[in-house]
Design a protein around this motif. Sequence first.
Motif, PDB file in Angstrom:
ATOM      1  N   SER A  83       0.858  -1.185   0.000  1.00  5.14           N
ATOM      2  CA  SER A  83       0.000   0.000   0.000  1.00  5.14           C
ATOM      3  C   SER A  83       0.901   1.244   0.000  1.00  5.14           C
ATOM      4  N   ALA A  84       0.354   2.357  -0.452  1.00  3.12           N
ATOM      5  CA  ALA A  84       1.169   3.564  -0.632  1.00  3.12           C
ATOM      6  C   ALA A  84       1.838   4.020   0.670  1.00  3.12           C
ATOM      7  N   ASP A  85       1.152   3.887   1.796  1.00  2.00           N
ATOM      8  CA  ASP A  85       1.746   4.342   3.056  1.00  2.00           C
ATOM      9  C   ASP A  85       2.802   3.380   3.592  1.00  2.00           C
ATOM     10  N   ARG A  86       2.757   2.102   3.202  1.00  2.66           N
ATOM     11  CA  ARG A  86       3.755   1.117   3.653  1.00  2.66           C
ATOM     12  C   ARG A  86       4.946   1.012   2.704  1.00  2.66           C
ATOM     13  N   TRP A  87       4.695   1.259   1.431  1.00  2.00           N
ATOM     14  CA  TRP A  87       5.705   1.086   0.391  1.00  2.00           C
ATOM     15  C   TRP A  87       6.970   1.881   0.695  1.00  2.00           C
ATOM     16  N   PHE A  88       6.843   3.106   1.145  1.00  5.33           N
ATOM     17  CA  PHE A  88       7.999   3.963   1.379  1.00  5.33           C
ATOM     18  C   PHE A  88       8.830   3.516   2.581  1.00  5.33           C
ATOM     19  N   LEU A  89       8.328   2.582   3.376  1.00  7.41           N
ATOM     20  CA  LEU A  89       9.073   2.126   4.536  1.00  7.41           C
ATOM     21  C   LEU A  89      10.152   1.105   4.189  1.00  7.41           C
ATOM     22  N   TRP A  90      10.028   0.452   3.033  1.00  3.87           N
ATOM     23  CA  TRP A  90      10.969  -0.642   2.777  1.00  3.87           C
ATOM     24  C   TRP A  90      11.630  -0.633   1.418  1.00  3.87           C
ATOM     25  N   PHE A  91      11.196   0.129   0.465  1.00  7.36           N
ATOM     26  CA  PHE A  91      11.814   0.004  -0.848  1.00  7.36           C
ATOM     27  C   PHE A  91      12.835   1.105  -1.079  1.00  7.36           C
ATOM     28  N   ARG A  92      13.780   0.833  -1.936  1.00  5.75           N
ATOM     29  CA  ARG A  92      14.915   1.705  -2.167  1.00  5.75           C
ATOM     30  C   ARG A  92      14.551   2.963  -2.953  1.00  5.75           C
ATOM     31  N   ALA A  93      13.504   2.926  -3.753  1.00  2.00           N
ATOM     32  CA  ALA A  93      13.149   4.035  -4.629  1.00  2.00           C
ATOM     33  C   ALA A  93      12.400   5.158  -3.917  1.00  2.00           C
ATOM     34  N   GLY A  94      12.287   5.098  -2.614  1.00  2.00           N
ATOM     35  CA  GLY A  94      11.571   6.128  -1.881  1.00  2.00           C
ATOM     36  C   GLY A  94      12.183   7.505  -2.028  1.00  2.00           C
ATOM     37  N   CYS A  95      13.472   7.559  -2.149  1.00  6.33           N
ATOM     38  CA  CYS A  95      14.172   8.830  -2.377  1.00  6.33           C
ATOM     39  C   CYS A  95      14.655   8.810  -3.823  1.00  6.33           C
ATOM     40  N   SER A  96      14.016   9.611  -4.664  1.00  9.26           N
ATOM     41  CA  SER A  96      14.285   9.491  -6.094  1.00  9.26           C
ATOM     42  C   SER A  96      15.588  10.150  -6.540  1.00  9.26           C
ATOM     43  N   ASN A  97      16.193  11.009  -5.722  1.00 12.12           N
ATOM     44  CA  ASN A  97      17.414  11.679  -6.162  1.00 12.12           C
ATOM     45  C   ASN A  97      18.681  11.125  -5.518  1.00 12.12           C
ATOM     46  N   LYS A  98      18.560  10.138  -4.634  1.00 11.20           N
ATOM     47  CA  LYS A  98      19.719   9.521  -3.987  1.00 11.20           C
ATOM     48  C   LYS A  98      19.546   8.016  -3.994  1.00 11.20           C
ATOM     49  N   LEU A  99      20.649   7.323  -4.106  1.00  8.12           N
ATOM     50  CA  LEU A  99      20.627   5.872  -4.096  1.00  8.12           C
ATOM     51  C   LEU A  99      21.318   5.393  -2.827  1.00  8.12           C
ATOM     52  N   SER A 100      20.555   4.831  -1.927  1.00 10.36           N
ATOM     53  CA  SER A 100      21.103   4.362  -0.663  1.00 10.36           C
ATOM     54  C   SER A 100      21.812   3.032  -0.871  1.00 10.36           C
ATOM     55  N   ILE A 101      22.993   2.905  -0.300  1.00 13.57           N
ATOM     56  CA  ILE A 101      23.699   1.634  -0.385  1.00 13.57           C
ATOM     57  C   ILE A 101      23.400   0.761   0.829  1.00 13.57           C
ATOM     58  N   MET A 102      22.631   1.275   1.754  1.00 11.76           N
ATOM     59  CA  MET A 102      22.302   0.547   2.968  1.00 11.76           C
ATOM     60  C   MET A 102      20.878   0.026   2.903  1.00 11.76           C
ATOM     61  N   LYS A 103      20.683  -1.129   3.471  1.00 12.26           N
ATOM     62  CA  LYS A 103      19.334  -1.594   3.694  1.00 12.26           C
ATOM     63  C   LYS A 103      18.860  -0.871   4.952  1.00 12.26           C
ATOM     64  N   THR A 104      17.600  -0.527   5.025  1.00 10.38           N
ATOM     65  CA  THR A 104      17.139   0.402   6.046  1.00 10.38           C
ATOM     66  C   THR A 104      17.412  -0.047   7.474  1.00 10.38           C
ATOM     67  N   ASN A 105      17.241  -1.303   7.777  1.00  6.30           N
ATOM     68  CA  ASN A 105      17.389  -1.710   9.169  1.00  6.30           C
ATOM     69  C   ASN A 105      18.532  -2.691   9.385  1.00  6.30           C
ATOM     70  N   MET A 106      19.463  -2.810   8.437  1.00  4.27           N
ATOM     71  CA  MET A 106      20.493  -3.824   8.580  1.00  4.27           C
ATOM     72  C   MET A 106      21.428  -3.551   9.757  1.00  4.27           C
TER      73      MET A 106
END
Length: 180
Positions: A54-77
Amino acid sequence: MNKHLHEHPLIPMANGQFRSSNQIWKEAVKEIYDFCQQHLLSWLWVYLWNEWYSADRWFLWFRAGCSNKLSIMKTNMFVEAHWKVLKRDFLYKFFRPRLDLVVFIIMKQVVPQNERKFNHIFVVKREKVDRRKAFKREWKELSSRVLNNNLYLTDINNCFCGCPSFLTSRFLICKHLIQQ
């Protein structure tokens, strides 16, 4: 879900086109919905939509949430790794320890150990960071692989490639980048 996790607007598809975060989300939802419908898994679709897609959950786990930066970290690793070490090395004698005991062990044992390790790695320079050996090993392995026809958009200036192995690489490298 693993493919959906790693997609990002800065990483092109195999055909060289870039997609927005919203397009990635819509395509991922459609793909997972079609999969559930094809395999008659309506209960799975309900769960995946409510908890993951769902739209409110999607941003919690996927990498594309920030469209101008590419995170090399997994969010909770880092949090998961911290708790694994804490439970395995310091709290192995306790089943469901009280919070005050956990805080005490963190302050008196974990923090001093992490300070010693930090000093050994960065101040005294006796040890190497664990990731460094793994990165060098992967780099050497990728540099010796044979390149097939390069069908992916590879940009060495921005350090990205459209191949699937780049998306899932721990260090965001692939044989196309290394060999260019």
